[in-house]
Design an enzyme around this catalytic site. Structure first.
Site, short mmCIF file in Angstrom:
data_model
loop_
_atom_site.label_atom_id
_atom_site.label_comp_id
_atom_site.label_asym_id
_atom_site.label_seq_id
_atom_site.Cartn_x
_atom_site.Cartn_y
_atom_site.Cartn_z
N ASP A 1 0.86 -1.19 0.00
CA ASP A 1 0.00 0.00 0.00
C ASP A 1 0.89 1.24 0.00
O ASP A 1 2.12 1.14 0.05
CB ASP A 1 -0.95 -0.01 1.22
CG ASP A 1 -2.26 0.74 0.96
OD1 ASP A 1 -2.18 1.93 0.58
OD2 ASP A 1 -3.34 0.15 1.12
N HIS B 1 -12.92 -0.71 -7.21
CA HIS B 1 -14.09 0.18 -7.33
C HIS B 1 -13.70 1.66 -7.25
O HIS B 1 -14.52 2.53 -7.49
CB HIS B 1 -15.18 -0.18 -6.29
CG HIS B 1 -14.80 0.04 -4.87
ND1 HIS B 1 -15.38 -0.65 -3.82
CD2 HIS B 1 -13.93 0.89 -4.26
CE1 HIS B 1 -14.89 -0.24 -2.68
NE2 HIS B 1 -14.00 0.69 -2.92
C1 SAM Z 1 -10.92 1.35 -0.18
S1 SAM Z 1 -9.36 0.95 0.46
C2 SAM Z 1 -9.41 -0.83 0.67
C3 SAM Z 1 -8.48 -1.31 1.74
C4 SAM Z 1 -8.47 -2.83 1.99
N1 SAM Z 1 -8.15 -3.58 0.80
C5 SAM Z 1 -9.79 -3.28 2.56
O1 SAM Z 1 -10.57 -3.97 1.86
O2 SAM Z 1 -10.04 -2.97 3.72
C6 SAM Z 1 -8.34 1.13 -0.98
C7 SAM Z 1 -6.85 0.96 -0.66
O3 SAM Z 1 -6.07 1.16 -1.85
C8 SAM Z 1 -4.89 1.85 -1.47
N2 SAM Z 1 -4.32 2.54 -2.62
C9 SAM Z 1 -4.84 3.62 -3.28
N3 SAM Z 1 -4.03 3.99 -4.26
C10 SAM Z 1 -2.97 3.16 -4.25
C11 SAM Z 1 -1.79 3.06 -5.04
N4 SAM Z 1 -1.57 3.91 -6.05
N5 SAM Z 1 -0.92 2.07 -4.76
C12 SAM Z 1 -1.15 1.20 -3.72
N6 SAM Z 1 -2.26 1.25 -2.94
C13 SAM Z 1 -3.14 2.23 -3.20
C14 SAM Z 1 -5.38 2.83 -0.44
O4 SAM Z 1 -4.35 3.40 0.34
C15 SAM Z 1 -6.35 1.97 0.36
O5 SAM Z 1 -5.73 1.33 1.44
#
Ligand code: SAM
Length: 351
Positions: free
Chosen positions: A196, A244
């Site tokens: 992440d 999403h």
């Molecule tokens: C809606 S959250 C879902 C978190 C986890 N998978 C869950 O189901 O609880 C989306 C995740 O994608 C990560 N994220 C967003 N952009 C990202 C990137 N460019 N590279 C890696 N992770 C990213 C965010 O930091 C966040 O933790």
């Protein structure tokens, strides 16, 4: 008349219930109401409230099934005891707080989002995405909220899908590590990597340490758009509530990189609240879809068929759907990576 407006009353007053729950969580009503429960007077004294609003709040919670009344005492219902007392394993209150404190101001401007097709929860003239902001308040409320939303669903995924043969899991955009922690608890031989953004990894590492799993779960800081390659050495990759947030084109970029990081026969698991293929519902997915309107530039709750198409385009030969009885996901879409030599002669890559 053959129809009555009761359903409309419930829909239009949904905010009453939501705010009652949020304020009860804020005042930690449910910890007080465990054991022998509380009277209105005891609750008012404990939280320095007048008895009139204190009684109204407790009665509101009782009407919603969160408290049960025994004489003049209010006791936490089984639902509240399981999910609304801080410190319980599947505590849901941080998601309630996240919606209340961070998201609902944006929902109040839903009409604006519908007209402009731009998010209203955060200022899209200043930032590219909701994840660009590493300010401490957002980090705390958003990722604690995500953990709280995801942890019960993670258990449901552990029950719905057999991870028994999986050795190393890559949790792409793993956030607060709800999935890795729950899956490692359910499968004692499993090791995992949470991949992440750097500021997310910092606080996630603390949570993993609190769960006593630092020897089996590693955090790798990265960015799936900026990084050319994702971490290798895993046999399964999970993307829960990640795709999403992005457009179809962005999702293909992410899934191509995930597939490239896996060996032949590696599996990609997408956990989402899937829309029906005819986009007629179901309601939880259709409303989460509107949450994506107020929270993201191009995100959507996609139908299962769309995930299947992207997985095939990323090089998965076999793709299946596994139902999940979760709150943040109703299914897994599972693709098995098959490179040309592995697929055998004559097998066509399908789109
Ligand atoms: C809606 S959250 C879902 C978190 C986890 N998978 C869950 O189901 O609880 C989306 C995740 O994608 C990560 N994220 C967003 N952009 C990202 C990137 N460019 N590279 C890696 N992770 C990213 C965010 O930091 C966040 O933790």
């Amino acid at each position: 008349m053959t129809v009555a407006p009761f359903a409309l009353m419930q829909l239009s007053s949904g905010l009453f219930a939501s705010k009652t729950l949020a304020v009860a969580v804020q005042l930690d009503v449910f910890s007080l109401a465990t054991g022998d429960g509380i009277t209105v007077e005891e609750f008012a004294a404990a939280r320095e409230l007048r008895t009139r609003p204190a009684g109204m709040l407790l009665t509101g919670c009782a009407g919603l099934g969160l408290l049960e009344k025994d004489g003049d005492r209010f006791l936490a219902s089984p639902l509240a005891r399981e999910f609304l007392v801080p410190g319980t394993r599947y505590y849901f209150g941080d998601f309630v707080t996240m919606l209340d404190e961070r998201v609902y101001a944006g929902w109040m401007r839903l009409a604006e989002a519908v007209h402009t097709d731009a998010p209203t929860v955060w200022d899209s003239t200043q930032r590219d995405s909701l994840f660009d902001d590493a300010d401490p308040v957002t980090v705390r409320t958003f990722w604690r909220g995500m953990h709280s939303l995801s942890t019960y669903t993670a258990r449901a995924v552990a029950e719905a899908y057999d991870f028994g043969s999986v050795r190393r899991l890559l949790d792409v955009g793993g956030g607060g590590a709800a999935f890795t922690i729950e899956l490692c608890r359910a499968y004692p031989r499993l090791e995992a990597t949470v991949y992440d953004l750097p500021f997310v990894c910092e606080q996630t590492a603390e949570r993993i340490a609190e769960a006593g799993l630092s020897d089996r779960i590693t955090c790798v800081a990265g960015d799936f758009f900026a990084d050319e390659k994702l971490p290798g050495g895993h046999d399964v990759a999970l993307l829960s509530s990640v795709l999403h947030d992005w457009s179809a084109a962005e999702n293909q970029v992410i899934l191509d990189k995930v597939a490239a990081a896996l060996p032949d026969g590696g599996r990609i698991l997408v956990a989402e609240l899937l829309m029906d293929d005819d986009e007629s519902g179901p309601a939880p997915a259709a409303l989460f879809n509107l949450l994506m309107l107020v929270e993201t530039r191009h995100g959507r709750n996609y139908a299962g068929a769309e995930y299947e198409r992207w997985l095939r385009a990323a090089g998965c030969a076999a793709v299946e759907r596994v139902p999940v009885a979760g709150v943040s996901a109703n299914a897994l879409v599972v693709g098995t990576v098959a490179r040309p030599a592995y697929r055998g002669a004559g097998t066509q890559r399908s789109m």
